[in-house]
Motif scaffolding. Structure first.
Motif, PDB file in Angstrom:
ATOM      1  N   ILE A 183       0.830  -1.199   0.000  1.00  0.00           N
ATOM      2  CA  ILE A 183       0.000   0.000   0.000  1.00  0.00           C
ATOM      3  C   ILE A 183       0.867   1.252   0.000  1.00  0.00           C
ATOM      4  O   ILE A 183       0.612   2.217  -0.752  1.00  0.00           O
ATOM      5  N   LEU A 184       1.904   1.267   0.817  1.00  0.00           N
ATOM      6  CA  LEU A 184       2.783   2.440   0.871  1.00  0.00           C
ATOM      7  C   LEU A 184       3.557   2.621  -0.433  1.00  0.00           C
ATOM      8  O   LEU A 184       3.701   3.741  -0.934  1.00  0.00           O
ATOM      9  N   ARG A 185       4.069   1.522  -0.989  1.00  0.00           N
ATOM     10  CA  ARG A 185       4.836   1.633  -2.238  1.00  0.00           C
ATOM     11  C   ARG A 185       3.952   2.154  -3.362  1.00  0.00           C
ATOM     12  O   ARG A 185       4.377   2.994  -4.159  1.00  0.00           O
ATOM     13  N   ASN A 186       2.726   1.664  -3.455  1.00  0.00           N
ATOM     14  CA  ASN A 186       1.828   2.144  -4.504  1.00  0.00           C
ATOM     15  C   ASN A 186       1.437   3.601  -4.278  1.00  0.00           C
ATOM     16  O   ASN A 186       1.280   4.360  -5.246  1.00  0.00           O
ATOM     17  N   ARG A 187       1.265   3.989  -3.031  1.00  0.00           N
ATOM     18  CA  ARG A 187       0.928   5.384  -2.748  1.00  0.00           C
ATOM     19  C   ARG A 187       2.070   6.311  -3.145  1.00  0.00           C
ATOM     20  O   ARG A 187       1.843   7.387  -3.721  1.00  0.00           O
ATOM     21  N   ILE A 188       3.299   5.925  -2.837  1.00  0.00           N
ATOM     22  CA  ILE A 188       4.463   6.740  -3.217  1.00  0.00           C
ATOM     23  C   ILE A 188       4.575   6.828  -4.734  1.00  0.00           C
ATOM     24  O   ILE A 188       4.820   7.912  -5.296  1.00  0.00           O
ATOM     25  N   ASP A 189       4.396   5.708  -5.420  1.00  0.00           N
ATOM     26  CA  ASP A 189       4.477   5.722  -6.887  1.00  0.00           C
ATOM     27  C   ASP A 189       3.370   6.574  -7.499  1.00  0.00           C
ATOM     28  O   ASP A 189       3.598   7.262  -8.504  1.00  0.00           O
ATOM     29  N   PHE A 190       2.175   6.546  -6.920  1.00  0.00           N
ATOM     30  CA  PHE A 190       1.088   7.363  -7.458  1.00  0.00           C
ATOM     31  C   PHE A 190       1.403   8.850  -7.324  1.00  0.00           C
ATOM     32  O   PHE A 190       1.177   9.632  -8.261  1.00  0.00           O
ATOM     33  N   PRO A 225       0.065   7.269 -19.190  1.00  0.00           N
ATOM     34  CA  PRO A 225      -1.121   6.406 -19.046  1.00  0.00           C
ATOM     35  C   PRO A 225      -0.773   4.939 -18.818  1.00  0.00           C
ATOM     36  O   PRO A 225      -1.472   4.245 -18.067  1.00  0.00           O
ATOM     37  N   LYS A 226       0.293   4.464 -19.424  1.00  0.00           N
ATOM     38  CA  LYS A 226       0.704   3.077 -19.216  1.00  0.00           C
ATOM     39  C   LYS A 226       1.132   2.851 -17.767  1.00  0.00           C
ATOM     40  O   LYS A 226       0.835   1.807 -17.178  1.00  0.00           O
ATOM     41  N   GLN A 227       1.837   3.841 -17.193  1.00  0.00           N
ATOM     42  CA  GLN A 227       2.282   3.696 -15.809  1.00  0.00           C
ATOM     43  C   GLN A 227       1.100   3.672 -14.845  1.00  0.00           C
ATOM     44  O   GLN A 227       1.069   2.879 -13.895  1.00  0.00           O
ATOM     45  N   PHE A 228       0.112   4.524 -15.089  1.00  0.00           N
ATOM     46  CA  PHE A 228      -1.084   4.494 -14.242  1.00  0.00           C
ATOM     47  C   PHE A 228      -1.855   3.199 -14.434  1.00  0.00           C
ATOM     48  O   PHE A 228      -2.483   2.700 -13.487  1.00  0.00           O
ATOM     49  N   ARG A 229      -1.841   2.645 -15.640  1.00  0.00           N
ATOM     50  CA  ARG A 229      -2.515   1.367 -15.881  1.00  0.00           C
ATOM     51  C   ARG A 229      -1.828   0.247 -15.111  1.00  0.00           C
ATOM     52  O   ARG A 229      -2.490  -0.636 -14.535  1.00  0.00           O
ATOM     53  N   ILE A 230      -0.499   0.261 -15.082  1.00  0.00           N
ATOM     54  CA  ILE A 230       0.243  -0.747 -14.316  1.00  0.00           C
ATOM     55  C   ILE A 230      -0.033  -0.598 -12.825  1.00  0.00           C
ATOM     56  O   ILE A 230      -0.214  -1.585 -12.097  1.00  0.00           O
ATOM     57  N   LEU A 231      -0.095   0.649 -12.353  1.00  0.00           N
ATOM     58  CA  LEU A 231      -0.367   0.880 -10.934  1.00  0.00           C
ATOM     59  C   LEU A 231      -1.776   0.430 -10.566  1.00  0.00           C
ATOM     60  O   LEU A 231      -2.001  -0.122  -9.478  1.00  0.00           O
ATOM     61  N   ALA A 232      -2.731   0.640 -11.469  1.00  0.00           N
ATOM     62  CA  ALA A 232      -4.093   0.157 -11.214  1.00  0.00           C
ATOM     63  C   ALA A 232      -4.130  -1.367 -11.140  1.00  0.00           C
ATOM     64  O   ALA A 232      -4.860  -1.942 -10.319  1.00  0.00           O
ATOM     65  N   ALA A 233      -3.337  -2.027 -11.990  1.00  0.00           N
ATOM     66  CA  ALA A 233      -3.276  -3.489 -11.949  1.00  0.00           C
ATOM     67  C   ALA A 233      -2.677  -3.978 -10.635  1.00  0.00           C
ATOM     68  O   ALA A 233      -3.084  -5.016 -10.093  1.00  0.00           O
ATOM     69  N   ARG A 234      -1.715  -3.231 -10.077  1.00  0.00           N
ATOM     70  CA  ARG A 234      -1.142  -3.609  -8.788  1.00  0.00           C
ATOM     71  C   ARG A 234      -2.157  -3.475  -7.657  1.00  0.00           C
ATOM     72  O   ARG A 234      -2.222  -4.316  -6.758  1.00  0.00           O
ATOM     73  N   LYS A 262      -7.262   4.554 -12.609  1.00  0.00           N
ATOM     74  CA  LYS A 262      -7.944   4.457 -13.892  1.00  0.00           C
ATOM     75  C   LYS A 262      -8.435   5.820 -14.367  1.00  0.00           C
ATOM     76  O   LYS A 262      -8.454   6.105 -15.573  1.00  0.00           O
ATOM     77  N   PHE A 263      -8.839   6.673 -13.438  1.00  0.00           N
ATOM     78  CA  PHE A 263      -9.256   8.021 -13.821  1.00  0.00           C
ATOM     79  C   PHE A 263      -8.092   8.811 -14.388  1.00  0.00           C
ATOM     80  O   PHE A 263      -8.235   9.510 -15.410  1.00  0.00           O
ATOM     81  N   MET A 264      -6.930   8.739 -13.752  1.00  0.00           N
ATOM     82  CA  MET A 264      -5.760   9.458 -14.260  1.00  0.00           C
ATOM     83  C   MET A 264      -5.353   8.935 -15.623  1.00  0.00           C
ATOM     84  O   MET A 264      -4.962   9.716 -16.509  1.00  0.00           O
ATOM     85  N   GLU A 265      -5.426   7.633 -15.807  1.00  0.00           N
ATOM     86  CA  GLU A 265      -5.098   7.064 -17.124  1.00  0.00           C
ATOM     87  C   GLU A 265      -6.025   7.601 -18.203  1.00  0.00           C
ATOM     88  O   GLU A 265      -5.576   8.017 -19.289  1.00  0.00           O
ATOM     89  N   ALA A 266      -7.344   7.618 -17.923  1.00  0.00           N
ATOM     90  CA  ALA A 266      -8.304   8.092 -18.920  1.00  0.00           C
ATOM     91  C   ALA A 266      -8.147   9.581 -19.178  1.00  0.00           C
ATOM     92  O   ALA A 266      -8.244  10.037 -20.323  1.00  0.00           O
ATOM     93  N   PHE A 267      -7.880  10.363 -18.137  1.00  0.00           N
ATOM     94  CA  PHE A 267      -7.767  11.811 -18.300  1.00  0.00           C
ATOM     95  C   PHE A 267      -6.552  12.167 -19.155  1.00  0.00           C
ATOM     96  O   PHE A 267      -6.623  13.044 -20.026  1.00  0.00           O
ATOM     97  N   ILE A 268      -5.423  11.498 -18.917  1.00  0.00           N
ATOM     98  CA  ILE A 268      -4.215  11.804 -19.695  1.00  0.00           C
ATOM     99  C   ILE A 268      -4.397  11.386 -21.153  1.00  0.00           C
ATOM    100  O   ILE A 268      -3.980  12.105 -22.081  1.00  0.00           O
ATOM    101  N   GLU A 269      -5.026  10.250 -21.392  1.00  0.00           N
ATOM    102  CA  GLU A 269      -5.245   9.812 -22.767  1.00  0.00           C
ATOM    103  C   GLU A 269      -6.192  10.749 -23.506  1.00  0.00           C
ATOM    104  O   GLU A 269      -6.072  10.928 -24.716  1.00  0.00           O
ATOM    105  N   HIS A 270      -7.144  11.338 -22.804  1.00  0.00           N
ATOM    106  CA  HIS A 270      -8.014  12.312 -23.434  1.00  0.00           C
ATOM    107  C   HIS A 270      -7.283  13.613 -23.724  1.00  0.00           C
ATOM    108  O   HIS A 270      -7.591  14.311 -24.693  1.00  0.00           O
TER     109      HIS A 270
END
Length: 500
Positions: A183-190, A225-234, A262-270
């Motif tokens: 949880i902490l690692r994903n929060r820092i990466d986000f 967007p790819k990085q946010f997609r990977i983080l969402a998968a984690r 997923k919201f950040m991924e969609a917003f950046i792609e738009h």
């Protein structure tokens, strides 16, 4: 003098209703305040119920009105002497994003009363997390360096506590601190991804709405967007592993974090016009927030941003305007309190199941292969590679059938929040590479130094319908799985995801 029983029930009911419908309790705050004033010397139970009723209401108020509730909570906390009760209030404060109160309790009350060194480091890491999130909510991106410093220090402390246990506490789901570390690692990466995206968007505005082609900044923004997609998968992987053994608040928080990525991924792609199809902005599919997420501050913010900021981007084709909207969305998400799962405070590993995967010899198409297995005494047909994976030789075009068997331990079944009676398995086949020896390396996969370039495995087939079996008495199960025939020669890897 004890208050009337009806008054007690009304105050206790208000704290319970506040967890589900904070708006309803928020509208009743003046009436509840009069009830509390009528009680001369309330007991600790009534004080706890009053705090639990005020915490969810703080997410519905503006910043000035919300800060007025903190003195009330602080004065109530000062009247509590039990340390375990204070720790329970800290857990509830983390769940609702009231990090100011949790940091005050940890730093001024609990850290001074630690009896062991491990307890001190554990509570100090929680205090650092609360201080970092409170700083981020109050100051936003202007204090991001201080926030990341505190979060990284807390992550290092948790990793050190896991190393003292002598187990893979942060690398294996069976470790005690695996959930907290992930949880902490994903929060820092986000947070790092949001800051990187914000800097690139600022540079886009300075460059007139777009970045020059071929620059490193443009490639970084394209990969966001790819990085946010990977983080969402984690986050979704954590949800799948711990969802069966966690309460509804933990699952709701994990779903909210998944929706945040997923919201950040969609917003950046738009926003980035280069990622659009045929010159027009691509509309992403809607992500439906599960029940319970809208009661959290972050879930309510994502819903408002999706309807008020993300949908209009499909109409507007101005890159500079979209970039400004993305900057405002990032600043709003950074200052919004992020809910932490209550399981963050449980330093207990989950039980796991040892599964045996065997090859069904009846599925082999040739009698010679069956005879080779039956007559072999040294298990020559099934080999083991350097990583401990079993290697099965099969003819191209022949289907393979495996049998998965195992036993769920009793502790696993007891810790599961949801009772289950069926086992579900999903299979995926990945192509790993060609069949050749070291001297037969393909020149196309060799770099200028003569070393082989590793190739990314690609998916050959995935089962459309999962395989299922009924759980036998005692937690035992046996599940046959049939893979589709592979036509081309090569090395393939079969993954089996077990669900229930």
């Amino acid at each position: 003098k004890e208050p009337p029983a009806a008054r007690k029930i009304a105050l206790q009911t208000s704290s319970i209703v506040s967890q589900v419908h904070p708006l309803l309790t928020h509208n009743m705050l003046p009436d509840l305040a009069r009830l509390y004033e009528q009680i001369g010397n309330p007991t600790n139970d009534l004080i706890i119920h009053q705090i639990y009723a005020l915490l969810p209401c703080s997410i519905l108020l503006e910043k000035g009105e919300s800060s007025s509730l903190m003195p009330n909570c602080n004065s109530l906390v000062d009247r509590i002497d039990c340390h375990w009760t204070l720790f329970q209030i800290v857990r509830r404060s983390f769940a609702w994003g009231c990090f100011e109160l949790s940091h005050r309790i940890l730093s001024s009350r609990l850290l001074q009363k630690c009896s062991t060194q491990r307890s001190f480091f554990w509570l100090r890491s929680l205090s650092q997390i609360a201080n970092a999130e409170n700083t981020l909510c109050n100051c936003g991106t202007s204090c991001i360096s201080q926030c990341l410093e505190l979060l990284n220090s807390a992550y290092s402390t948790i990793c050190s506590l896991a190393a003292v246990d002598g187990q893979d506490g942060t690398t294996s789901p069976a470790g005690k601190f695996y959930f907290q570390a992930q949880i902490l690692r994903n929060r820092i990466d986000f947070i790092k991804l949001c800051i990187c995206t914000r800097a690139l968007c600022t540079e886009m505005i300075m460059c007139g709405g777009n970045l020059p082609f071929g620059t490193r900044q443009r490639l970084f923004l394209k990969n966001c967007p790819k990085q946010f997609r990977i983080l969402a998968a984690r986050y979704m992987q954590i949800y799948k592993v711990y969802g069966l053994h966690s309460c509804q608040q933990t699952k709701s928080s994990l779903r909210t974090m998944f929706a945040m990525c997923k919201f950040m991924e969609a917003f950046i792609e738009h926003t980035i016009s280069e990622l659009s199809i045929t010159g027009s902005l691509r509309i992403q599919p809607e992500f439906s927030h599960p029940k319970g997420d809208k009661n959290l501050a972050m879930g309510a913010l994502l819903l408002r941003l999706r309807t008020g900021a993300l949908k209009p981007l499909g109409i507007s084709k101005s890159t500079s305007r979209n970039t400004t909207e993305l900057l405002d969305a990032i600043d709003a998400i950074m200052k919004c309190p992020c809910p932490f799962p209550i399981r963050m405070f449980q330093i207990t590993p989950i039980s796991y199941t040892i599964i045996d995967i065997s090859l069904d010899i009846d599925s082999l198409s040739t009698k010679e292969a069956q005879t080779a297995i039956e007559s072999s005494t040294d298990d020559e047909y099934v080999d083991v590679d350097d990583c401990g994976n079993e290697v099965v030789e099969a003819l191209p075009g022949s289907p393979l059938k495996f049998i998965i068997s195992g036993v769920f331990p009793r502790t696993f079944l007891k810790s599961a929040v949801i009772r289950f009676s069926q086992i579900i398995a999903r299979t995926s086949v990945y192509y790993e590479g060609q069949l050749f020896d070291d001297e037969d390396i393909d020149d196309s996969n060799v770099d200028e130094n003569g070393e082989e370039v590793p190739q990314c495995p690609r998916v050959v087939s995935r089962c459309e319908e999962p395989f299922s079996a009924t759980l036998l008495p005692g937690g035992k199960f046996m599940l046959p799985i049939q893979c589709d025939p592979v036509l081309a020669e090569g090395q393939y890897r079969i993954e089996v995801n077990l669900e229930c």
